[in-house]
Design an enzyme around this catalytic site. Structure first.
Site, PDB file in Angstrom:
ATOM      1  N   LYS A 197       0.830  -1.209   0.000  1.00  0.00           N
ATOM      2  CA  LYS A 197       0.000   0.000   0.000  1.00  0.00           C
ATOM      3  C   LYS A 197       0.867   1.264   0.000  1.00  0.00           C
ATOM      4  O   LYS A 197       1.804   1.372   0.806  1.00  0.00           O
ATOM      5  CB  LYS A 197      -0.899  -0.041   1.237  1.00  0.00           C
ATOM      6  CG  LYS A 197      -1.780   1.180   1.422  1.00  0.00           C
ATOM      7  CD  LYS A 197      -2.878   1.284   0.391  1.00  0.00           C
ATOM      8  CE  LYS A 197      -3.586   2.632   0.484  1.00  0.00           C
ATOM      9  NZ  LYS A 197      -4.277   2.990  -0.753  1.00  0.00           N
ATOM     10  N   CYS A 199       0.054   9.438  -8.539  1.00  0.00           N
ATOM     11  CA  CYS A 199      -1.258   9.262  -7.909  1.00  0.00           C
ATOM     12  C   CYS A 199      -2.195  10.381  -8.357  1.00  0.00           C
ATOM     13  O   CYS A 199      -1.901  11.552  -8.145  1.00  0.00           O
ATOM     14  CB  CYS A 199      -1.162   9.265  -6.386  1.00  0.00           C
ATOM     15  SG  CYS A 199      -2.792   9.023  -5.645  1.00  0.00           S
ATOM     16  N   LYS A 210       7.101   4.908 -10.825  1.00  0.00           N
ATOM     17  CA  LYS A 210       5.769   4.554 -11.342  1.00  0.00           C
ATOM     18  C   LYS A 210       5.135   5.774 -11.999  1.00  0.00           C
ATOM     19  O   LYS A 210       4.906   6.795 -11.347  1.00  0.00           O
ATOM     20  CB  LYS A 210       4.888   4.034 -10.213  1.00  0.00           C
ATOM     21  CG  LYS A 210       3.501   3.584 -10.679  1.00  0.00           C
ATOM     22  CD  LYS A 210       2.760   2.857  -9.560  1.00  0.00           C
ATOM     23  CE  LYS A 210       1.360   2.459  -9.988  1.00  0.00           C
ATOM     24  NZ  LYS A 210       0.630   1.764  -8.905  1.00  0.00           N
ATOM     25  N   THR A 231      -3.461   4.711 -12.786  1.00  0.00           N
ATOM     26  CA  THR A 231      -4.831   4.820 -13.280  1.00  0.00           C
ATOM     27  C   THR A 231      -5.016   6.036 -14.187  1.00  0.00           C
ATOM     28  O   THR A 231      -4.280   7.012 -14.096  1.00  0.00           O
ATOM     29  CB  THR A 231      -5.803   4.941 -12.098  1.00  0.00           C
ATOM     30  OG1 THR A 231      -5.352   6.004 -11.259  1.00  0.00           O
ATOM     31  CG2 THR A 231      -5.847   3.657 -11.298  1.00  0.00           C
TER      32      THR A 231
END
Lengths: 304, 244
Positions: free
Chosen positions: A47, A133, A168, A196
């Site tokens: 996480k 994010c 990432k 995403t």
């Protein structure tokens, strides 16, 4: 045949197979360890962890979509100190392989602080640094949308750790290749993508956004073609390994992303629908490899 | 938690929008009233969480309201069809706090999970009072089921077309040893204010996974962050923080 080879090597660390549950869909592993032996995994990305504890965004945080979902959790996590003092010791009881530590931040110093702490943990094999994010303001994705900013985070993290650093990346950019290249030049050991896609749903009854934070990250099988395309583009532009993800839900998807250039493959939203998704994919890999006459998975990386 | 394939034994309408589905399968992980199951449906990505109405032997009973695509699909299903179900989700109600005369307060589609609780409390010899709140007479369901258990059952309707006119809080008894409640959040808030003992509240939230992995349904409580699907859906009165 019966003797296919699923092993891959990611940034110098050998993995039994390329399957990695993606950060945010696997917690710190325990929920899944109750269901199956998670040591069958290649590794997993835990996480997203930040310097300070975070509750995340208000609820609702989840919306259903065609072949996918939107989440706006907002990096809920107990903070790096508690991750090290509580989560990692608990994880050590059920997972005996190097784990991938996923790190987020709101300032370059945050990333460095958190990575420096995690660098001292033997359980941590890789640092996956999330500059993508979509669900937090003033951080996360804002570092991943500019090559210079992504490179600055990469340099700051590389300065405090000897562990392999995988950056990432966000797909919500105009030129993913330039960002990946900037990270490579700044010393990144690998690139993982895609996070995403920024998305939104509106409830027709209330005429308001479904998600309290209005927008969130769209994931699931619907985004798989975008992942294949971006993994292909990045893998052909950089020399460092690429970890592919985005809507993977089958062993066939894993092979497709590896053909596009992925050395390892993360599985995200599928874990939330089928808690056994990663175990099932791993069990199915030999059958699919034989079907497509693949003797060794590492040989097909980037063949497309 | 277990993943299992369940066969539909029956699926009948109780009101215009509320259905009762009896499923048969491995129910061994259903360990407490107030737990829920998470159901995979054709063409929909996320599973749909539905509270357990009762569980006896290999029969799992769900009472659900048609509110969207998932429950619309469920309402059309017939005996013999099968469903992929995750069972044993959530903490459920803790019966040990009930005392001798517990009060159960349900509103609308929050009524079903109280049935299994009432049955187990009755089996434990408790004197159980039940208040069931609905908007109007046509929406009333389950009243006879609670009466058949021997519960002192009161129905309220907002428009007064059946039972006591008003909200569940208009029908609270003078005395009870503890309470358990499930219903829409405005009702839960009203119950929180109107009750005089400790109690347990069952909450709803939009969920991703339903088993604690995604942090989609988190809430803040007095004792720290909790996941409605894992440390909930049942929270104790003293643990609740109402968000503005």
């Amino acid at each position: 045949m019966g003797s296919v080879n699923t092993k891959v090597t990611l940034c110098g660390i050998e993995m039994d197979n390329p399957i990695i549950p993606a950060s945010g869909t696997f917690g710190f592993g325990y929920e899944f360890a109750e269901l199956y032996d998670i040591n069958c995994l290649g590794t997993f990305s835990f996480k997203g962890t930040t310097k300070d504890p975070r509750f995340g965004n208000p609820t609702p945080r989840i919306a259903e979509c065609y072949a996918g979902m939107i989440n706006a959790v907002g990096l809920q996590n107990p903070g790096v100190e508690k991750v090290i003092s509580e989560e990692l010791p608990r994880l050590a009881k059920c997972f005996h392989k190097p784990v991938m530590a996923n790190v987020s931040g709101f300032a370059i110093e945050d990333y460095a602080y958190t990575c420096e702490k995690l660098d001292k943990e033997d359980q941590v094999g890789w640092l996956e640094v999330n500059v993508s994010c979509p669900n937090v303001h003033g951080g996360g994705m804002s570092f991943g949308t500019q090559p210079e900013a992504a490179a600055a985070v990469t340099r700051a993290v590389k300065a405090v750790t000897k562990k392999p650093v995988i950056i990432k990346l966000s797909p919500n950019v105009t030129d993913i290749v330039s960002i990946a290249k900037a990270c490579e030049e700044a010393g990144a050991d690998g690139i993982s993508l895609i996070n995403t896609l920024l998305g939104m749903r509106i409830n027709l009854n209330t005429r308001k956004p479904v998600i309290a934070n209005k927008m969130g990250g769209f994931s699931g099988p619907a985004i798989f073609p975008v992942a294949v395309r971006m993994v292909y583009q990045v893998a052909h532009a950089v020399k460092i390994p690429v970890v592919g993800m985005g809507g993977v839900s089958s062993a066939e998807d894993v092979i497709e992303l590896m053909l596009a250039g992925a050395t390892a493959v993360e599985v995200g939203a599928a874990n939330l629908v089928n808690p056994f998704a990663c175990r099932d994919i791993i069990n199915d890999l030999p059958r699919v490899m034989e079907k497509y006459r693949i003797q060794s998975l590492s040989e097909i990386i980037g063949q497309a | 938690m277990k993943q299992g394939i369940f066969e539909i034994k029956s699926n009948i309408a109780l009101t215009a929008t509320v259905y009762k589905m009896v499923l048969v399968g491995d129910t061994s992980d259903v360990t407490a009233p107030g737990q829920f199951v998470n159901i995979l449906l054709d063409g929909l990505f996320l599973r749909r969480p539905i509270s357990v109405n009762d569980c006896v032997g290999d029969e799992l009973i769900l009472i659900y309201k048609v509110v969207g695509k998932g429950t619309e699909q469920m309402a059309k299903m017939t005996a013999g069809q099968t469903l992929d179900v995750l069972t044993g989700l959530g903490n459920g109600y803790d019966l040990s706090k009930a005392g001798d005369r517990p009060l159960l307060i349900g509103g609308g589609v929050g009524v079903p999970p109280l049935y299994m609780l009432a049955r187990q409390l009755r089996e434990a010899g408790k004197e159980v009072s039940v208040i069931l709140g609905f908007n109007t007479k046509d929406e009333v369901f389950c009243e006879a089921d609670f009466k058949a258990l021997g519960c002192d059952t009161t129905v309220t309707t907002v428009d007064g077309s059946y039972g006591v006119k008003g909200f569940v809080t208009n029908a609270l008894p003078e005395s009870y040893t503890y309470f358990y409640t499930c219903g829409p959040e405005p009702m839960l808030k009203a119950v929180y204010k109107a009750t005089v003992t400790d109690g347990q509240f069952s909450f709803e939230e939009r969920m991703g996974c339903g088993f604690g992995a995604c942090m989609g349904c988190s809430c803040k409580t007095v004792t720290g962050n909790k996941r409605i699907c894992k440390e909930g859906p049942v929270l104790t009165k003293e643990d609740i923080i109402w968000e503005a």
